[in-house]
Design a protein around this motif. Structure first.
Motif, short mmCIF file in Angstrom:
data_model
loop_
_atom_site.label_atom_id
_atom_site.label_comp_id
_atom_site.label_asym_id
_atom_site.label_seq_id
_atom_site.Cartn_x
_atom_site.Cartn_y
_atom_site.Cartn_z
N GLY A 7 0.82 -1.19 0.00
CA GLY A 7 0.00 0.00 0.00
C GLY A 7 0.86 1.25 0.00
N ARG A 8 0.30 2.31 0.52
CA ARG A 8 1.02 3.58 0.61
C ARG A 8 1.91 3.55 1.85
N LEU A 9 3.15 3.95 1.67
CA LEU A 9 4.14 3.94 2.74
C LEU A 9 4.56 5.36 3.06
N ASN A 10 4.90 5.60 4.31
CA ASN A 10 5.32 6.92 4.76
C ASN A 10 6.86 6.99 4.73
N PHE A 11 7.41 7.57 3.67
CA PHE A 11 8.85 7.70 3.48
C PHE A 11 9.39 8.93 4.20
N LEU A 12 10.62 8.86 4.69
CA LEU A 12 11.31 9.99 5.28
C LEU A 12 12.13 10.69 4.19
N THR A 39 14.70 -2.28 2.81
CA THR A 39 14.50 -0.83 2.84
C THR A 39 14.44 -0.30 1.42
N LEU A 40 13.54 0.65 1.20
CA LEU A 40 13.36 1.26 -0.12
C LEU A 40 13.86 2.69 -0.13
N LEU A 41 14.41 3.12 -1.25
CA LEU A 41 14.79 4.51 -1.47
C LEU A 41 14.06 5.02 -2.70
N ASN A 42 13.47 6.20 -2.56
CA ASN A 42 12.86 6.90 -3.69
C ASN A 42 13.79 8.03 -4.10
N PHE A 43 14.01 8.16 -5.39
CA PHE A 43 14.78 9.27 -5.94
C PHE A 43 13.83 10.10 -6.78
N TYR A 105 18.85 12.97 11.35
CA TYR A 105 18.51 14.11 10.50
C TYR A 105 18.32 15.37 11.36
N ARG A 106 17.59 15.22 12.45
CA ARG A 106 17.36 16.36 13.36
C ARG A 106 18.68 16.90 13.91
N ALA A 107 19.60 16.01 14.27
CA ALA A 107 20.90 16.44 14.80
C ALA A 107 21.69 17.21 13.74
N LYS A 108 21.56 16.82 12.49
CA LYS A 108 22.31 17.47 11.41
C LYS A 108 21.65 18.78 10.96
N PHE A 109 20.32 18.80 10.86
CA PHE A 109 19.63 19.94 10.26
C PHE A 109 18.79 20.77 11.24
N GLY A 110 18.68 20.32 12.49
CA GLY A 110 17.97 21.10 13.49
C GLY A 110 16.45 21.00 13.44
N ARG A 111 15.94 20.11 12.65
CA ARG A 111 14.49 19.90 12.54
C ARG A 111 14.24 18.48 12.05
N PRO A 112 13.04 17.96 12.27
CA PRO A 112 12.75 16.62 11.77
C PRO A 112 12.60 16.64 10.25
N PRO A 113 12.79 15.50 9.60
CA PRO A 113 12.61 15.47 8.15
C PRO A 113 11.14 15.53 7.76
N LYS A 114 10.89 15.97 6.56
CA LYS A 114 9.54 15.90 6.00
C LYS A 114 9.27 14.43 5.66
N THR A 115 8.02 14.12 5.46
CA THR A 115 7.64 12.79 5.03
C THR A 115 6.83 12.90 3.74
N GLU A 116 6.76 11.79 3.01
CA GLU A 116 5.94 11.75 1.81
C GLU A 116 5.35 10.35 1.67
N LEU A 117 4.14 10.29 1.18
CA LEU A 117 3.49 9.00 0.92
C LEU A 117 3.91 8.51 -0.45
N SER A 118 4.20 7.24 -0.54
CA SER A 118 4.56 6.63 -1.81
C SER A 118 4.16 5.17 -1.79
N ALA A 119 3.85 4.64 -2.93
CA ALA A 119 3.51 3.23 -3.04
C ALA A 119 4.78 2.39 -3.01
N ASP A 120 4.64 1.14 -2.64
CA ASP A 120 5.72 0.17 -2.76
C ASP A 120 5.65 -0.35 -4.19
N ASN A 121 6.63 0.02 -5.00
CA ASN A 121 6.65 -0.37 -6.41
C ASN A 121 7.52 -1.58 -6.68
N THR A 122 7.85 -2.33 -5.63
CA THR A 122 8.76 -3.46 -5.80
C THR A 122 8.05 -4.79 -6.02
N PHE A 123 6.73 -4.81 -5.98
CA PHE A 123 6.02 -6.08 -6.13
C PHE A 123 5.69 -6.35 -7.57
#
Length: 123
Positions: A7-12, A39-43, A105-123
């Protein structure tokens, strides 16, 4: 990380080109859905209207503990080399949680990362 395997996954969003970046022809982002060795990576590359990208498993991005140089340009364009040691740990089978990535990420940039919804396209 919440989400189902097909389904839809919450990516960092852990790598992104800076606002108004120069020297790179288009915006780039890298987002991660941590789930162990699968683990999946979206570019994402390009402006919103002409955006292109893809989804790959961590084991294609990290080879023998180092960044696959086929992805170096994207990692450099969005300042994400800091992420490579975490991805190398994941690719080797070590557990790295979403919380650990968020905290790094927070330690490096001073804030939490954004998130994005994406499908799992590996099936």
């Amino acid at each position: 990380m919440a989400g189902t395997s097909h389904g839809r996954l919450n990516f960092l969003v852990l790598g992104h080109s800076p606002e108004g970046a120069t020297g790179w022809p288009h915006p780039v982002s890298i987002s991660v859905y941590p789930r162990g060795e699968t683990t999946l990576l979206n570019f994402s590359m390009g402006p919103h209207i002409a955006n292109v990208g893809g989804q790959v498993p961590v084991t294609r991005v990290i080879l023998d503990g180092v960044l696959n140089e086929s992805f170096a340009e994207e990692f450099d364009a969005c300042g994400a080399r800091w992420l490579v040691p975490y991805l190398a740990r994941i690719a080797s089978g070590e557990e790295v949680t979403g919380r650990e990535l968020i905290d790094a990420y927070r330690a490096k940039f001073g804030r939490p990362p954004k998130t994005e919804l994406s499908a799992d396209n590996t099936f």
